[in-house]
Scaffold this motif. Sequence first.
Motif, mmCIF file in Angstrom:
data_model
loop_
_atom_site.group_PDB
_atom_site.id
_atom_site.type_symbol
_atom_site.label_atom_id
_atom_site.label_comp_id
_atom_site.label_asym_id
_atom_site.label_seq_id
_atom_site.Cartn_x
_atom_site.Cartn_y
_atom_site.Cartn_z
ATOM 1 N N HIS A 1 0.844 -1.193 0.000
ATOM 2 C CA HIS A 1 0.000 0.000 0.000
ATOM 3 C C HIS A 1 0.877 1.240 0.000
ATOM 4 N N SER A 2 0.476 2.244 -0.766
ATOM 5 C CA SER A 2 1.163 3.526 -0.808
ATOM 6 C C SER A 2 2.618 3.339 -1.246
ATOM 7 N N GLY A 3 3.581 3.749 -0.415
ATOM 8 C CA GLY A 3 4.981 3.521 -0.762
ATOM 9 C C GLY A 3 5.310 2.054 -0.882
ATOM 10 N N GLY A 4 4.583 1.209 -0.133
ATOM 11 C CA GLY A 4 4.775 -0.233 -0.245
ATOM 12 C C GLY A 4 4.234 -0.779 -1.551
ATOM 13 N N ALA A 5 3.207 -0.115 -2.103
ATOM 14 C CA ALA A 5 2.692 -0.494 -3.419
ATOM 15 C C ALA A 5 3.727 -0.171 -4.495
ATOM 16 N N SER A 6 4.344 1.010 -4.383
ATOM 17 C CA SER A 6 5.406 1.369 -5.329
ATOM 18 C C SER A 6 6.577 0.405 -5.208
ATOM 19 N N THR A 7 6.913 0.045 -3.978
ATOM 20 C CA THR A 7 7.971 -0.938 -3.732
ATOM 21 C C THR A 7 7.669 -2.250 -4.444
ATOM 22 N N THR A 8 6.431 -2.711 -4.328
ATOM 23 C CA THR A 8 6.025 -3.969 -4.956
ATOM 24 C C THR A 8 6.131 -3.886 -6.470
ATOM 25 N N LEU A 9 5.704 -2.779 -7.040
ATOM 26 C CA LEU A 9 5.756 -2.619 -8.492
ATOM 27 C C LEU A 9 7.198 -2.575 -8.998
ATOM 28 N N ILE A 10 8.075 -1.935 -8.252
ATOM 29 C CA ILE A 10 9.490 -1.920 -8.631
ATOM 30 C C ILE A 10 10.084 -3.325 -8.503
ATOM 31 N N ALA A 11 9.675 -4.054 -7.472
ATOM 32 C CA ALA A 11 10.144 -5.442 -7.313
ATOM 33 C C ALA A 11 9.688 -6.301 -8.483
ATOM 34 N N ALA A 12 8.510 -5.999 -9.027
ATOM 35 C CA ALA A 12 8.009 -6.742 -10.184
ATOM 36 C C ALA A 12 8.898 -6.522 -11.405
ATOM 37 N N ALA A 13 9.617 -5.400 -11.410
ATOM 38 C CA ALA A 13 10.584 -5.146 -12.476
ATOM 39 C C ALA A 13 11.938 -5.774 -12.166
ATOM 40 N N ASP A 14 12.334 -5.715 -10.883
ATOM 41 C CA ASP A 14 13.671 -6.161 -10.492
ATOM 42 C C ASP A 14 13.789 -7.671 -10.305
ATOM 43 N N ILE A 15 12.781 -8.289 -9.659
ATOM 44 C CA ILE A 15 12.883 -9.716 -9.303
ATOM 45 C C ILE A 15 11.576 -10.450 -9.652
ATOM 46 N N PRO A 16 11.089 -10.347 -10.873
ATOM 47 C CA PRO A 16 9.781 -10.913 -11.227
ATOM 48 C C PRO A 16 9.707 -12.424 -11.131
ATOM 49 N N GLU A 17 10.856 -13.091 -11.202
ATOM 50 C CA GLU A 17 10.864 -14.556 -11.183
ATOM 51 C C GLU A 17 10.693 -15.130 -9.777
ATOM 52 N N THR A 18 10.718 -14.278 -8.756
ATOM 53 C CA THR A 18 10.690 -14.784 -7.388
ATOM 54 C C THR A 18 9.288 -14.878 -6.791
ATOM 55 N N PHE A 19 8.270 -14.413 -7.501
ATOM 56 C CA PHE A 19 6.900 -14.492 -6.999
ATOM 57 C C PHE A 19 5.931 -14.574 -8.167
ATOM 58 N N ASN A 20 4.675 -14.875 -7.860
ATOM 59 C CA ASN A 20 3.694 -15.182 -8.903
ATOM 60 C C ASN A 20 2.860 -13.990 -9.343
ATOM 61 N N GLY A 21 2.596 -13.050 -8.457
ATOM 62 C CA GLY A 21 1.755 -11.906 -8.801
ATOM 63 C C GLY A 21 1.707 -10.927 -7.648
ATOM 64 N N TYR A 22 0.883 -9.898 -7.792
ATOM 65 C CA TYR A 22 0.818 -8.886 -6.739
ATOM 66 C C TYR A 22 -0.541 -8.194 -6.724
ATOM 67 N N VAL A 23 -0.859 -7.648 -5.560
ATOM 68 C CA VAL A 23 -2.059 -6.832 -5.370
ATOM 69 C C VAL A 23 -1.619 -5.604 -4.586
ATOM 70 N N VAL A 24 -1.800 -4.426 -5.164
ATOM 71 C CA VAL A 24 -1.355 -3.205 -4.489
ATOM 72 C C VAL A 24 -2.444 -2.147 -4.526
ATOM 73 N N SER A 25 -2.347 -1.217 -3.588
ATOM 74 C CA SER A 25 -3.318 -0.134 -3.508
ATOM 75 C C SER A 25 -2.609 1.199 -3.306
ATOM 76 N N ALA A 26 -3.107 2.217 -4.015
ATOM 77 C CA ALA A 26 -2.652 3.597 -3.875
ATOM 78 C C ALA A 26 -1.142 3.787 -4.009
ATOM 79 N N PRO A 27 -0.531 3.286 -5.088
ATOM 80 C CA PRO A 27 0.907 3.524 -5.254
ATOM 81 C C PRO A 27 1.173 4.996 -5.561
ATOM 82 N N GLY A 28 2.237 5.530 -4.992
ATOM 83 C CA GLY A 28 2.564 6.926 -5.228
ATOM 84 C C GLY A 28 4.060 7.142 -5.291
ATOM 85 N N TYR A 29 4.451 8.310 -5.810
ATOM 86 C CA TYR A 29 5.881 8.588 -5.957
ATOM 87 C C TYR A 29 6.448 9.353 -4.763
ATOM 88 N N GLY A 30 5.593 9.745 -3.823
ATOM 89 C CA GLY A 30 6.085 10.281 -2.564
ATOM 90 C C GLY A 30 5.839 11.743 -2.293
#
Length: 290
Positions: A152-181
Amino acid sequence: MKAIKHRLLLLLGLFLLTACQSTKPIKIEDPHGAFAVGDDFEAVRKDDFEKALNRNIRNPEKTILFIYNHGTTNSGIGQKCFPSSIPSYARAIVRQHSQAVIYYLCSQEIGVGSGGAPNQARYFRRSSEIGRILSIFREHGISANRTFLLGHSGGASTTLIAAADIPETFNGYVVSAPGYGFAYTGKSRTSKLYAPHYDAWKAGIEKASRKEGLVYAFEGDTYAPPEDLEFMRKMKNIDLYIQKPEECGTSEAHEYPWSRCFRKKETPKIWNYIQQRIKSGPQLISQNSE
Protein backbone atom coordinates in the motif's frame (compact mmCIF):
# COMPACT_ATOMS: atom_id res chain seq x y z
CA MET A 1 25.57 21.93 28.75
CA LYS A 2 26.59 20.57 25.39
CA ALA A 3 26.73 17.04 26.82
CA ILE A 4 23.19 17.36 28.18
CA LYS A 5 21.94 18.71 24.87
CA HIS A 6 23.63 15.84 23.04
CA ARG A 7 21.98 13.28 25.33
CA LEU A 8 18.58 14.89 24.82
CA LEU A 9 19.00 14.70 21.05
CA LEU A 10 19.95 11.03 21.31
CA LEU A 11 16.90 10.29 23.44
CA LEU A 12 14.67 12.15 21.00
CA GLY A 13 16.12 10.19 18.10
CA LEU A 14 15.51 6.89 19.87
CA PHE A 15 11.96 7.93 20.69
CA LEU A 16 11.19 8.85 17.09
CA LEU A 17 12.67 5.60 15.78
CA THR A 18 10.63 3.58 18.26
CA ALA A 19 7.48 5.49 17.33
CA CYS A 20 8.00 4.51 13.71
CA GLN A 21 8.10 0.83 14.53
CA SER A 22 4.56 0.21 15.73
CA THR A 23 1.27 1.86 16.57
CA LYS A 24 1.00 -0.56 19.50
CA PRO A 25 3.80 -1.19 22.04
CA ILE A 26 4.74 -4.73 21.03
CA LYS A 27 7.85 -4.33 23.21
CA ILE A 28 10.16 -5.81 20.59
CA GLU A 29 13.31 -3.97 19.57
CA ASP A 30 14.57 -4.01 16.00
CA PRO A 31 11.54 -5.79 14.53
CA HIS A 32 12.16 -7.95 11.50
CA GLY A 33 8.49 -8.34 10.67
CA ALA A 34 5.38 -10.20 11.69
CA PHE A 35 3.41 -13.31 10.76
CA ALA A 36 -0.36 -13.21 10.37
CA VAL A 37 -1.93 -16.68 10.33
CA GLY A 38 -5.67 -17.08 10.85
CA ASP A 39 -6.58 -14.91 13.83
CA ASP A 40 -3.04 -15.08 15.20
CA PHE A 41 -0.45 -12.35 14.88
CA GLU A 42 3.19 -12.70 15.90
CA ALA A 43 5.78 -9.95 15.69
CA VAL A 44 9.27 -11.33 15.13
CA ARG A 45 12.79 -10.16 15.90
CA LYS A 46 15.61 -11.03 13.55
CA ASP A 47 17.19 -13.45 16.01
CA ASP A 48 13.90 -15.30 16.48
CA PHE A 49 12.91 -15.49 12.82
CA GLU A 50 13.85 -19.13 12.14
CA LYS A 51 11.86 -20.43 15.11
CA ALA A 52 8.89 -18.23 14.21
CA LEU A 53 9.05 -19.45 10.62
CA ASN A 54 8.82 -23.07 11.73
CA ARG A 55 5.97 -22.28 14.12
CA ASN A 56 3.87 -20.37 11.61
CA ILE A 57 4.53 -22.35 8.43
CA ARG A 58 4.48 -26.07 9.13
CA ASN A 59 3.30 -27.21 5.69
CA PRO A 60 5.26 -25.01 3.27
CA GLU A 61 4.31 -26.98 0.16
CA LYS A 62 0.63 -26.16 0.81
CA THR A 63 1.15 -22.59 2.01
CA ILE A 64 0.17 -19.53 0.01
CA LEU A 65 2.55 -16.81 1.13
CA PHE A 66 1.88 -13.08 0.96
CA ILE A 67 4.69 -10.61 1.62
CA TYR A 68 3.19 -7.32 2.75
CA ASN A 69 5.19 -4.17 1.95
CA HIS A 70 4.24 -1.25 4.17
CA GLY A 71 4.08 2.44 3.31
CA THR A 72 6.50 5.17 4.27
CA THR A 73 6.57 8.50 6.06
CA ASN A 74 8.38 11.73 5.19
CA SER A 75 8.29 10.95 1.47
CA GLY A 76 10.14 7.71 2.06
CA ILE A 77 12.88 9.03 4.33
CA GLY A 78 11.60 7.73 7.65
CA GLN A 79 10.68 4.18 8.49
CA LYS A 80 7.05 3.28 8.96
CA CYS A 81 6.66 -0.24 10.27
CA PHE A 82 3.28 -0.98 11.86
CA PRO A 83 2.86 -4.79 11.80
CA SER A 84 -0.58 -4.58 13.40
CA SER A 85 -1.89 -2.43 10.53
CA ILE A 86 -2.25 -4.94 7.72
CA PRO A 87 -5.23 -3.95 5.50
CA SER A 88 -8.48 -5.63 6.47
CA TYR A 89 -8.90 -7.40 3.11
CA ALA A 90 -5.53 -9.11 3.59
CA ARG A 91 -6.37 -10.15 7.15
CA ALA A 92 -9.69 -11.48 5.84
CA ILE A 93 -7.84 -13.72 3.39
CA VAL A 94 -5.74 -15.40 6.09
CA ARG A 95 -8.75 -15.74 8.37
CA GLN A 96 -10.86 -17.35 5.65
CA HIS A 97 -8.20 -19.61 4.13
CA SER A 98 -6.07 -21.77 6.41
CA GLN A 99 -3.33 -22.21 3.83
CA ALA A 100 -2.71 -18.46 3.56
CA VAL A 101 0.04 -16.72 5.54
CA ILE A 102 1.03 -13.06 5.53
CA TYR A 103 4.54 -11.97 6.38
CA TYR A 104 4.77 -8.25 7.11
CA LEU A 105 8.30 -7.23 6.13
CA CYS A 106 9.59 -4.30 8.18
CA SER A 107 11.85 -2.46 5.78
CA GLN A 108 15.22 -1.26 7.02
CA GLU A 109 15.91 0.81 3.92
CA ILE A 110 16.14 4.60 4.04
CA GLY A 111 15.35 6.83 1.07
CA VAL A 112 15.89 10.47 0.13
CA GLY A 113 13.94 13.72 0.23
CA SER A 114 12.91 15.91 -2.69
CA GLY A 115 16.45 17.22 -3.05
CA GLY A 116 17.98 13.76 -3.32
CA ALA A 117 18.64 11.61 -6.36
CA PRO A 118 15.29 10.19 -7.61
CA ASN A 119 16.77 6.73 -8.16
CA GLN A 120 17.62 6.59 -4.46
CA ALA A 121 13.99 6.82 -3.37
CA ARG A 122 13.11 4.17 -0.85
CA TYR A 123 10.89 2.14 -3.19
CA PHE A 124 13.87 1.66 -5.50
CA ARG A 125 15.98 0.29 -2.65
CA ARG A 126 13.68 -2.33 -1.16
CA SER A 127 13.80 -5.04 -3.85
CA SER A 128 17.03 -6.47 -2.45
CA GLU A 129 15.58 -7.08 1.03
CA ILE A 130 12.42 -8.55 -0.50
CA GLY A 131 14.61 -10.88 -2.55
CA ARG A 132 16.55 -11.91 0.54
CA ILE A 133 13.47 -12.76 2.58
CA LEU A 134 11.93 -14.64 -0.34
CA SER A 135 15.05 -16.77 -0.65
CA ILE A 136 14.64 -17.78 3.00
CA PHE A 137 11.01 -18.75 2.42
CA ARG A 138 12.06 -20.63 -0.70
CA GLU A 139 14.60 -22.64 1.30
CA HIS A 140 11.79 -23.44 3.73
CA GLY A 141 9.85 -25.01 0.86
CA ILE A 142 7.46 -22.33 -0.41
CA SER A 143 7.53 -22.08 -4.19
CA ALA A 144 7.45 -18.90 -6.26
CA ASN A 145 4.16 -20.16 -7.69
CA ARG A 146 2.52 -19.81 -4.28
CA THR A 147 4.13 -16.49 -3.36
CA PHE A 148 2.53 -13.08 -3.84
CA LEU A 149 3.39 -9.51 -2.93
CA LEU A 150 0.99 -7.03 -1.35
CA GLY A 151 1.57 -3.36 -0.71
CA HIS A 152 0.00 0.00 0.00
CA SER A 153 1.16 3.53 -0.81
CA GLY A 154 4.98 3.52 -0.76
CA GLY A 155 4.78 -0.23 -0.24
CA ALA A 156 2.69 -0.49 -3.42
CA SER A 157 5.41 1.37 -5.33
CA THR A 158 7.97 -0.94 -3.73
CA THR A 159 6.02 -3.97 -4.96
CA LEU A 160 5.76 -2.62 -8.49
CA ILE A 161 9.49 -1.92 -8.63
CA ALA A 162 10.14 -5.44 -7.31
CA ALA A 163 8.01 -6.74 -10.18
CA ALA A 164 10.58 -5.15 -12.48
CA ASP A 165 13.67 -6.16 -10.49
CA ILE A 166 12.88 -9.72 -9.30
CA PRO A 167 9.78 -10.91 -11.23
CA GLU A 168 10.86 -14.56 -11.18
CA THR A 169 10.69 -14.78 -7.39
CA PHE A 170 6.90 -14.49 -7.00
CA ASN A 171 3.69 -15.18 -8.90
CA GLY A 172 1.76 -11.91 -8.80
CA TYR A 173 0.82 -8.89 -6.74
CA VAL A 174 -2.06 -6.83 -5.37
CA VAL A 175 -1.36 -3.21 -4.49
CA SER A 176 -3.32 -0.13 -3.51
CA ALA A 177 -2.65 3.60 -3.87
CA PRO A 178 0.91 3.52 -5.25
CA GLY A 179 2.56 6.93 -5.23
CA TYR A 180 5.88 8.59 -5.96
CA GLY A 181 6.09 10.28 -2.56
CA PHE A 182 5.34 13.96 -3.10
CA ALA A 183 1.78 14.25 -4.40
CA TYR A 184 0.59 15.15 -0.90
CA THR A 185 2.40 18.49 -1.16
CA GLY A 186 -0.18 19.65 -3.67
CA LYS A 187 2.58 20.75 -6.04
CA SER A 188 2.51 19.70 -9.67
CA ARG A 189 4.33 16.50 -10.60
CA THR A 190 5.61 18.47 -13.60
CA SER A 191 7.27 21.11 -11.42
CA LYS A 192 11.02 21.53 -11.49
CA LEU A 193 11.43 20.03 -8.02
CA TYR A 194 9.13 17.00 -8.32
CA ALA A 195 9.17 16.11 -12.02
CA PRO A 196 12.44 14.11 -11.76
CA HIS A 197 10.96 12.01 -8.94
CA TYR A 198 7.68 11.35 -10.74
CA ASP A 199 9.45 10.55 -14.02
CA ALA A 200 11.87 8.13 -12.33
CA TRP A 201 9.00 6.44 -10.45
CA LYS A 202 6.93 6.12 -13.64
CA ALA A 203 9.88 4.78 -15.66
CA GLY A 204 10.65 2.23 -12.95
CA ILE A 205 7.09 0.91 -12.92
CA GLU A 206 6.92 0.77 -16.71
CA LYS A 207 9.81 -1.70 -16.58
CA ALA A 208 7.56 -4.06 -14.60
CA SER A 209 5.88 -5.28 -17.76
CA ARG A 210 6.50 -9.02 -17.35
CA LYS A 211 4.50 -9.71 -14.20
CA GLU A 212 0.71 -9.55 -13.99
CA GLY A 213 -0.97 -7.85 -11.06
CA LEU A 214 -3.87 -5.83 -9.66
CA VAL A 215 -3.58 -2.11 -8.89
CA TYR A 216 -6.21 -0.13 -6.98
CA ALA A 217 -6.48 3.66 -6.86
CA PHE A 218 -9.09 5.86 -5.21
CA GLU A 219 -10.74 9.10 -6.21
CA GLY A 220 -9.90 11.91 -3.84
CA ASP A 221 -6.62 10.35 -2.72
CA THR A 222 -4.18 13.24 -2.33
CA TYR A 223 -1.23 10.94 -1.58
CA ALA A 224 -1.67 8.76 -4.68
CA PRO A 225 -3.94 10.64 -7.13
CA PRO A 226 -5.44 8.33 -9.78
CA GLU A 227 -4.31 10.73 -12.51
CA ASP A 228 -0.70 9.91 -11.61
CA LEU A 229 -1.45 6.30 -12.58
CA GLU A 230 -3.04 6.91 -15.97
CA PHE A 231 0.03 5.52 -17.76
CA MET A 232 -0.76 2.10 -16.30
CA ARG A 233 -3.81 1.82 -18.58
CA LYS A 234 -1.37 1.16 -21.41
CA MET A 235 0.37 -1.65 -19.50
CA LYS A 236 -1.24 -4.94 -20.55
CA ASN A 237 0.04 -6.77 -17.48
CA ILE A 238 -1.75 -4.47 -15.02
CA ASP A 239 -5.45 -4.49 -14.18
CA LEU A 240 -6.02 -0.95 -12.92
CA TYR A 241 -9.14 -0.29 -10.83
CA ILE A 242 -9.97 3.31 -9.97
CA GLN A 243 -12.71 3.37 -7.35
CA LYS A 244 -14.86 6.01 -5.69
CA PRO A 245 -14.67 5.33 -1.94
CA GLU A 246 -17.95 4.68 -0.16
CA GLU A 247 -18.68 5.98 3.33
CA CYS A 248 -18.08 2.90 5.45
CA GLY A 249 -15.45 2.96 8.11
CA THR A 250 -12.91 5.49 6.87
CA SER A 251 -13.04 9.13 5.86
CA GLU A 252 -9.65 9.22 4.14
CA ALA A 253 -9.51 7.97 0.53
CA HIS A 254 -5.91 6.84 0.95
CA GLU A 255 -7.01 4.48 3.73
CA TYR A 256 -9.90 2.91 1.81
CA PRO A 257 -8.35 -0.62 1.69
CA TRP A 258 -8.97 -0.74 5.47
CA SER A 259 -12.70 -0.11 5.06
CA ARG A 260 -15.36 -2.82 5.41
CA CYS A 261 -16.75 -1.95 1.96
CA PHE A 262 -13.45 -2.65 0.24
CA ARG A 263 -13.00 -5.81 2.28
CA LYS A 264 -16.45 -7.21 1.45
CA LYS A 265 -16.39 -6.35 -2.26
CA GLU A 266 -12.77 -6.88 -3.22
CA THR A 267 -11.56 -9.78 -1.06
CA PRO A 268 -13.42 -12.43 -3.15
CA LYS A 269 -12.09 -10.87 -6.38
CA ILE A 270 -8.54 -10.79 -5.03
CA TRP A 271 -8.73 -14.41 -3.85
CA ASN A 272 -10.05 -15.45 -7.26
CA TYR A 273 -7.08 -13.71 -8.89
CA ILE A 274 -4.72 -15.58 -6.55
CA GLN A 275 -6.28 -18.94 -7.44
CA GLN A 276 -6.11 -18.24 -11.16
CA ARG A 277 -2.45 -17.27 -10.90
CA ILE A 278 -1.58 -20.46 -8.99
CA LYS A 279 -3.29 -22.57 -11.65
CA SER A 280 -1.46 -20.82 -14.48
CA GLY A 281 1.93 -20.74 -12.72
CA PRO A 282 4.45 -17.89 -12.24
CA GLN A 283 4.77 -17.14 -15.93
CA LEU A 284 6.57 -14.07 -17.20
CA ILE A 285 5.03 -12.11 -20.05
CA SER A 286 7.21 -12.26 -23.12
CA GLN A 287 8.85 -8.98 -24.08
CA ASN A 288 7.85 -9.69 -27.67
CA SER A 289 4.13 -9.69 -26.77
CA GLU A 290 4.10 -5.98 -25.92
